[in-house]
Structure formats: C-alpha cells, structure tokens
Write an enzyme that holds these catalytic residues in place. Structure first.
Site: not given
Ligand SMILES: *Cc1c(COP(=O)(O)O)cnc(C)c1O
Length: 394
Positions: A133, A218, A247
C-alpha cells in the site's frame, strides 16, 4: 441506542459507524453522547503521541499565532529545524516536506524516475510488491498491490511490476534494463501487518547495490518510532536511498516527507513542489513529535509496550482458538485464523474499544506510542472478552 448520524452532506467514501467524536486525549476518545472509547486505532497509526497531545497542541497554537505559511518559495525556521533533525537521526541527507504520505511517495517515484533519466538511460520501472500500500493518488494506486485496485480508475501510471514480498528471487525475475528502483514497506501495514524479514531487506539492499538500482523504503506507516526504532529498516541494519515518512510524523497534524541520500538528490528548481509543502505550522507539529520520539528511553518503551501487549493477548487468544499477533513494536495485528474481523471490530466498539481490520481475518492494533501499561491491560481485557463472546457464538 446511538441515534443515526445525518451525514447526507458528505460524499460517501467510507462505511462509518453512527458515532460522532467530539474530543480526545491520549488513548481516549469521547463521542457526542458522552461515551468514551479506548483507542487502539489512533487514526491508523497517525497519532503517535495519542489524541491532542500537549506538546503538539502547544506547538501548533504557538506557531499559529506566530507564522503559518510564508510560501514554499521562502525558508521558514521550523522547516529548516525539522529537516536538520530528520537528517541527523535518519539515513537521508535531504528532505522534502509534503502534506500526505501519497504525496511523499509521488515525490519518491518522481525522484527515482528523474535519476533514471539522468543516470540509467531512461530507466523508469519501479518494482513494488503484491499487497503493498503506497497511497491513493493514481500513481500510488498503481504502485500498490491492493487486491481490486488494478481494475479501478484505469488507465493508471505504468511501470510498477509486482514481485512477491519476502521473496528475493521473484524480485530478480522482474529486473530489466528499464528497472530503476525497488520500493517496499519494511512492514506491510494496510496489507495486514506483515514485516519483511531482515534477510529479505538485506538481500534487497545487496541486490540493488550490485545492479545499480535505488532502494526506496516507504515508511509512512512503519516509521516514526512505530516499531520501536525511529525507522523500521533499522532492525535489518540497512539504509535505503530514498525514504518516505508520514502518518505519525505530525502526531495527527497533516505532514509527511520524502528524503534521499545526497548523491541521489537530482531535482532541479521547478521539478517538484506544492503550495503547502514545508509550511511552518505543520513543521512545528512535526518538530514537537520528533523531539518527543527522540527523548531518551521513548523508543525503548515502545518495544516494551508492544511486548507487554503480545504477552498478555497471545496466550488468551490462542486459548480461545484464535491465532497470535504479528508485527513489530506497536504496529501489530492479531491473526484470528478465520474471517471474523469485521464482527470483532464492531463488538469491540460496542464495548468501548476501537480496533480496525484491514483484512477479513486479522485486526490491526496501533495504539499511541506512549500508551500506559494500565491502558494496554485494559484494552487486552476488553478485546479478550469480545473474542470469548465471539468464540461462544460460533
Ligand atoms: C498510509 C500510507 C500511505 C499514504 O499516506 P496518506 O497520508 O494517506 O496519503 C503511503 N504509504 C504507506 C505505507 C501508508 O501506510
């Protein structure tokens, strides 16, 4: 009975329970009926210091009265200080601030493609993973491996072949002369909390070094102390070339960032930007959070708290016929062993405990990083009572 919420003015993008939250402090939320809930979701691992933490509230209030957004075309003191703090304590030398994780990932993809254009003969493909994700822009959706997303909003951005997580050979099979990078979450969060093994991360680091590719971590979900280290890749003793953060970095305030090693910093003025990027208000919130995370003993305590939660929950869950928790630090999921997660989440909410499910057979547990022992025990007791009732019914 909770009255039905009149939400006709909101675009429908989520199925929400009939609860309206009006306040929150630490691990607790209060709804409009005065009911309180112990929060093991914390905005999907966003509220690293719990709800409305004093340090962030104070920083945001002070900053709002001082300077909010002078424009990304000018420096501001908070943007400079937060960038220095992140580079001094993480693997990257340079940081670009964004407003969301998706935007940070977009920046990472753009940087990798720019670098591929300059140094790898126009290579642009980024190998990502099944069940990954990376956010909800069209490019981030293309990079994600979420089941069903491959058919949504077509056509999306091309160039994201999907390998199998924790399987180095499957990555090798996708290497071509068009490959510029490999991107992964060190712990797949939305995918159901599956950590990469240290061996896989080390193998990927070696492979990308040998083949001259970029390694992008990420860490929007796994970073910012969530796993007991500032970044989850530290567990494997490797460093990525490009890193995304989000986050937990703002403690609930919208803030994210993308960073890279100095030698991959190849954006030229005009290549990347955005109206709110690096605004002083968001960076002040980020500073308050990161300074707290780096205080002596804080990250060690995350590890201890996670271990306590698992030690208390696992034996009881297993005695009731469920599986065990997986994950690292306070990025956890309880494997239920069957598709009853939605029911458990709803029943837990009835009893005043918030947990969530990203897949039908597991519930995700992401409490505040500063949760107390008493709150952990209380949450585990509530969850166990729900698991026991559900086991009786089935
Ligand atoms: C939540 C998340 C995103 C996206 O972040 P947003 O602030 O919702 O755009 C990208 N990568 C990972 C691993 C995430 O958990």
């Amino acid at each position: 009975m909770t009255p039905a919420v009149d939400a006709r003015s909101l675009l429908e993008v989520a199925v929400r329970p009939d609860i309206v939250f009006v306040a929150g402090k630490g691990s607790w939320l209060t709804d409009s009926q005065g009911r309180t809930y112990l929060d093991f979701v914390q905005g999907w691992a966003v509220n690293s210091l719990g709800h409305a933490p004093d340090a962030v509230a104070r920083a945001v209030c002070d900053q709002a009265a001082r300077l909010i957004s002078p424009s990304p075309a000018y420096y501001n003191d908070k943007m400079l200080r937060l960038a220095d703090l992140l580079t001094a304590n993480g693997p990257v030398d340079k940081v670009f601030f964004t407003n969301s994780g998706a935007e940070a990932v977009e920046g990472a993809v753009k940087l990798a493609r720019k670098w591929g254009g300059l140094h790898k003969n126009g290579a642009y493909e980024i190998i990502t993973f099944a069940s990954a994700f990376h956010g909800r822009t069209l490019t981030c959706m293309a990079a994600s491996g979420k089941p069903g997303w491959d058919r949504l909003y077509e056509p999306k951005t091309p160039g994201f072949p999907k390998a199998v997580y924790n399987d180095l050979d499957s990555v090798k099979r996708y290497l071509t002369d068009k490959t510029v990078a490999v991107m992964l979450e060190p712990v797949q969060g939305e995918g159901g909390v599956f950590p990469a093994t240290d061996a896989f991360l080390c193998g990927l680091r070696r492979l990308t070094e040998e083949t001259g590719l970029l390694l992008i971590c990420d860490e929007v979900q796994s970073g910012m102390g969530r796993t007991g280290r500032l970044f989850a890749h530290e567990h494997a003793d490797i460093e990525p070339d490009i890193l995304t953060m989000g986050k937990g970095i703002g403690g609930g305030f919208p803030l994210a960032a993308m960073g890279c090693k100095a030698r991959f910093s190849c954006f030229e003025p005009g290549d990347q930007g955005g109206t709110y990027n690096g605004n002083a208000l968001a960076c002040a919130a980020g500073l308050a959070v990161v300074e707290t995370l780096l205080a002596p003993g804080f990250l060690e305590r995350v590890e201890v708290a996670g271990a306590r939660l698992r030690e208390r929950l696992d034996p009881k869950a297993q005695a009731l016929g469920y599986g065990r928790t997986r994950g690292r630090g306070l990025l956890l999921a309880l494997d239920l062993g069957r598709d009853c997660a939605a029911d458990i989440v709803a029943q837990a909410r009835e009893r005043g405990l918030l947990v969530n499910n990203t897949r039908p057979d597991a519930i995700r547990i992401t409490p505040a990083l500063n949760i107390t022992d008493a709150e952990i025990d209380q949450g585990v007791d509530l969850l166990v009572s729900v698991l026991a009732a559900a086991a009786d019914r089935s």
